[in-house]
Design an enzyme around this catalytic site. Structure first.
Site, short mmCIF file in Angstrom:
data_model
loop_
_atom_site.label_atom_id
_atom_site.label_comp_id
_atom_site.label_asym_id
_atom_site.label_seq_id
_atom_site.Cartn_x
_atom_site.Cartn_y
_atom_site.Cartn_z
N TRP A 29 14.60 104.82 22.00
CA TRP A 29 13.48 105.73 21.70
C TRP A 29 13.85 107.11 22.23
O TRP A 29 14.37 107.22 23.35
CB TRP A 29 12.22 105.21 22.38
CG TRP A 29 10.95 105.80 21.85
CD1 TRP A 29 10.46 107.03 22.14
CD2 TRP A 29 10.03 105.21 20.94
NE1 TRP A 29 9.29 107.23 21.49
CE2 TRP A 29 8.99 106.14 20.73
CE3 TRP A 29 9.98 103.97 20.27
CZ2 TRP A 29 7.90 105.88 19.91
CZ3 TRP A 29 8.90 103.71 19.46
CH2 TRP A 29 7.89 104.65 19.27
N SER A 63 11.81 102.47 26.29
CA SER A 63 11.89 102.49 27.76
C SER A 63 11.21 101.28 28.38
O SER A 63 11.62 100.82 29.45
CB SER A 63 11.27 103.77 28.30
OG SER A 63 12.09 104.87 27.96
N PHE A 64 10.17 100.77 27.71
CA PHE A 64 9.49 99.61 28.29
C PHE A 64 10.45 98.43 28.44
O PHE A 64 10.28 97.60 29.35
CB PHE A 64 8.28 99.20 27.43
CG PHE A 64 7.41 98.18 28.10
CD1 PHE A 64 6.54 98.55 29.11
CD2 PHE A 64 7.50 96.84 27.76
CE1 PHE A 64 5.76 97.60 29.76
CE2 PHE A 64 6.72 95.88 28.40
CZ PHE A 64 5.85 96.27 29.40
N GLU A 65 11.45 98.36 27.57
CA GLU A 65 12.41 97.25 27.60
C GLU A 65 13.55 97.48 28.60
O GLU A 65 14.42 96.61 28.77
CB GLU A 65 13.00 97.01 26.20
CG GLU A 65 12.04 96.36 25.21
CD GLU A 65 10.94 97.27 24.72
OE1 GLU A 65 11.22 98.46 24.45
OE2 GLU A 65 9.78 96.82 24.63
N CYS A 87 13.60 107.97 28.14
CA CYS A 87 12.85 109.23 28.08
C CYS A 87 11.47 108.94 27.49
O CYS A 87 11.38 108.46 26.36
CB CYS A 87 13.60 110.23 27.23
SG CYS A 87 12.65 111.72 26.92
N VAL A 88 10.46 109.20 28.27
CA VAL A 88 9.08 109.03 27.78
C VAL A 88 8.45 110.41 27.72
O VAL A 88 8.43 111.14 28.73
CB VAL A 88 8.26 108.10 28.70
CG1 VAL A 88 6.97 107.68 28.00
CG2 VAL A 88 9.05 106.86 29.09
N THR A 93 -2.10 109.88 23.50
CA THR A 93 -2.83 108.75 24.08
C THR A 93 -2.30 108.43 25.48
O THR A 93 -1.37 109.07 25.97
CB THR A 93 -2.66 107.49 23.20
OG1 THR A 93 -1.29 107.06 23.32
CG2 THR A 93 -2.98 107.77 21.75
N HIS A 95 -0.64 105.90 26.28
CA HIS A 95 0.55 105.05 26.19
C HIS A 95 1.61 105.49 27.20
O HIS A 95 2.25 104.67 27.86
CB HIS A 95 1.12 105.14 24.77
CG HIS A 95 1.84 103.93 24.34
ND1 HIS A 95 1.22 102.82 23.83
CD2 HIS A 95 3.17 103.62 24.37
CE1 HIS A 95 2.11 101.91 23.54
NE2 HIS A 95 3.30 102.35 23.85
N PHE A 120 16.92 104.49 38.68
CA PHE A 120 15.80 104.97 37.87
C PHE A 120 16.18 106.27 37.18
O PHE A 120 16.01 107.36 37.74
CB PHE A 120 14.59 105.16 38.79
CG PHE A 120 13.32 105.53 38.08
CD1 PHE A 120 12.56 104.56 37.45
CD2 PHE A 120 12.86 106.83 38.07
CE1 PHE A 120 11.37 104.88 36.82
CE2 PHE A 120 11.67 107.17 37.44
CZ PHE A 120 10.92 106.19 36.80
#
Ligand code: DLZ
Length: 166
Positions: A29, A63-65, A87-88, A93, A95, A120
């Site tokens: 992502w 990134s969640f994974e 990278c978020v 929202t 999320h 991290f």
């Protein structure tokens, strides 16, 4: 307060990574950002002596994974550290908050549950420009910073093991 250059560090403070083995897990992502983070991390590891054979790079969808991807690498590969890169970017929202919390807690738990470091390397930014600035732009590359941290943590682990004769 100005953000520091993420690629600036004292070369002499970084031990040789010649005998170290690394996993790198990279989120797809925002990959125009995360692939630049990965390049920074790989280049920095190699600059300090790590070899291609000792760098195991794998991708996960988002990134969640990263947490589970990092755990898979720790379970199935012989590595001294795993670098997690993602990278978020803040959207409309909440999320963003849930992903950031999930990854932060996930990586923290991995650090507690395994006896190797999980680094991290997650950019959490308000917008795309902030991410560009931190992935090889004017504020350096968080991938470089993550790689240096990995090397230092592996060296700390190795020195403590040596002291204890393990
Ligand atoms: C769904 C989602 C969104 C909205 N934003 C991001 C992001 O900015 N950065 C990122 O790495 N991943 C994002 N994702 C995907 C999630 O991390 C995850 O892959 C999906 O929710 C599926 O579990």
């Amino acid at each position: 307060m100005a953000t520091k250059d993420l690629s600036a560090y004292d070369m002499n403070s970084v031990p040789s990574a010649a005998d170290m083995k690394f996993g790198i897990v990279v989120s797809e992502w925002n990959n125009e950002i995360t692939f630049a983070l990965a390049k920074g991390a790989v280049d920095t590891l190699k600059k300090h002596g790590a070899t291609d054979e000792n760098i195991h790079l794998h991708h996960v969808p988002g990134s969640f994974e990263l947490t589970l991807g990092a755990q898979f690498i720790a379970e199935y590969k012989d590595v001294d550290a795993v670098i997690c890169l993602g990278c978020v970017i803040q959207g409309e929202t909440r999320h963003f908050d849930f992903i950031c919390q999930g990854v932060t807690q996930g990586i923290t738990q991995l650090n507690m549950n395994y006896n190797i470091p999980f680094i991290f390397g997650l950019l959490t930014t308000d917008n795309q420009q902030q991410a560009i600035d931190r992935s090889g732009g004017k504020l350096g590359n968080k991938g470089d910073e993550a790689a240096v941290t990995a090397i230092k943590m592996v060296a700390l682990h190795n020195s403590l093991e040596q002291e204890e004769g393990k």
